[in-house]
Design an enzyme around this catalytic site. Structure first.
Site, PDB file in Angstrom:
ATOM      1  N   HIS A  94      26.010  15.685  12.101  1.00 42.67           N
ATOM      2  CA  HIS A  94      25.475  14.344  12.282  1.00 42.67           C
ATOM      3  C   HIS A  94      23.951  14.343  12.277  1.00 42.67           C
ATOM      4  CE1 HIS A  94      26.295  10.273  14.498  1.00 42.67           C
ATOM      5  NE2 HIS A  94      25.467  10.131  13.496  1.00 42.67           N
ATOM      6  N   TYR A 143      29.326   7.961  19.130  1.00 37.05           N
ATOM      7  CA  TYR A 143      29.652   6.538  19.212  1.00 37.05           C
ATOM      8  C   TYR A 143      30.498   6.219  20.452  1.00 37.05           C
ATOM      9  CZ  TYR A 143      28.419   6.665  14.170  1.00 37.05           C
ATOM     10  OH  TYR A 143      27.805   6.858  12.949  1.00 37.05           O
TER      11      TYR A 143
END
Length: 342
Positions: A106, A52
């Site tokens: 992730h 991110y």
């Protein structure tokens, strides 16, 4: 104030968590203001990731000097042990901390396990033994990987898309986590913007005492909406039930969830929005989707190479090129109708 405990981690927090993906789109000053306001109002679980961009740095700035008052979860998309250690060190530096409360793989294409040759799970265990992380989790969009993670007994939490558009298989995951004393973190609780009634979304998830929803927040008015549910949580009424049933009848089936794992596209098609444009226009009609800029983006679908890369990477097994074409045809019809009216 409703609380939820993430399985055997023992982490108990208010049933509202802060999803820090959207704050990468705003200034550090704005992000820190949102994060601190959330904490001041009772939110103590904050979820971010290395992918991110600068989200971790903003979270680190917000909670510098008060680290033990919040739980921070972040993620690594590493595919090798070497990448894992590099990601972990970067996250610790960005977050200004010596430990991460919950470190998650992730959205891996497989379920990391000891002895699988990747070295990833071994690195995760070593990091936990060194005190660099406190709990081990995994995030995914694939049912098969999620099921394997639960059955393995290797993970303390699962983060998976979950909202009132859930299928029976999704519900089985929630129950399996509960039986395994494994925390369940619900991402995409608004289905990437397709669900427009946050009160209904909250009321649905409130029925599951082992589920912690994370809400992606970018604007203060969005945060205020979710904070208001702390003291006045929405409950499942007949009106909300009817709304949910209507949405399920319209949305269940072959639709793009907007997760973006099919990207990047070799001809720069913005797949995660273009492949569900019809639904977005019909559920939240907005001139913002019909601007010259968006018309140009949708026109890129004409350049599709039909290479199959997006289709092969879709965790939901969708025929993405076909969805793109269908949405483009619909989009042109809507534009034509709009021009007639004007």
């Amino acid at each position: 104030m409703a609380k939820v405990t993430l399985g055997k981690t023992g982490i108990t927090v208010e049933k509202n968590a802060f999803g820090a993906l959207p704050i990468q789109r705003i200034s550090k000053e704005e992000a820190v203001k949102l994060l601190r306001k959330a904490y001041d109002s009772g939110v103590t679980f904050f979820d971010t990731a290395r992918w991110y961009t600068d989200s971790e740095e903003k979270v680190g700035e917000a909670f510098a000097g008060m680290r033990e008052k919040v739980y921070i979860a972040t993620k690594t998309g590493a595919t090798t042990a070497e990448e894992f250690w590099k990601d972990l060190e970067t996250s610790l530096n960005n977050l200004r901390t010596d430990h991460i409360d919950l470190y998650q793989f992730h959205n891996p294409a497989f379920c990391p396990k000891p002895g699988d040759g990747s070295g990833l799970y071994e690195a995760m265990l070593e990091a936990k033994e060194k005190g660099m992380i406190r709990h081990i989790g995994i995030t995914n969009h694939r049912l098969t990987v999620a099921k394997e993670a639960i059955e393995s007994g290797l993970y303390e939490t699962l983060q998976f898309p979950f909202c009132y558009l859930a299928t029976e298989k999704d519900l089985e995951l929630v129950e399996a986590c509960k039986e395994a004393d494994m925390g369940f973190i619900a991402m995409k609780a608004l289905s990437g913007g397709l669900i427009t009634n946050s009160a209904a979304a909250y009321a649905y998830l409130a029925q599951f005492d082992n589920v912690l929803p994370i809400w992606g927040v970018q604007r203060e008015r969005e945060l205020d909406e979710f904070l208001s549910y702390i003291e006045n949580p929405p409950v499942m009424t007949e009106e909300i039930k009817a709304l949910i049933e209507k949405d399920r009848s319209e949305l269940l089936g072959e639709f793009c969830r907007g997760c973006g794992y099919c990207m990047p596209c070799p001809v720069d098609i913005e797949i995660n929005n273009s492949a569900r444009m019809s639904l977005m226009l019909r559920r939240a009609p907005s001139e913002a989707w019909l601007t010259p800029a968006w018309q140009e983006k949708m026109k890129r679908i004409e350049n599709c190479l039909h290479c199959g890369k997006c289709k092969s990477k879709c965790p939901y097994g969708l025929d993405t090129p076909a969805l793109l074409q269908k949405n483009y045809e619909d989009y042109r019809e809507i534009l034509a109708g709009r021009e007639k009216v004007n």
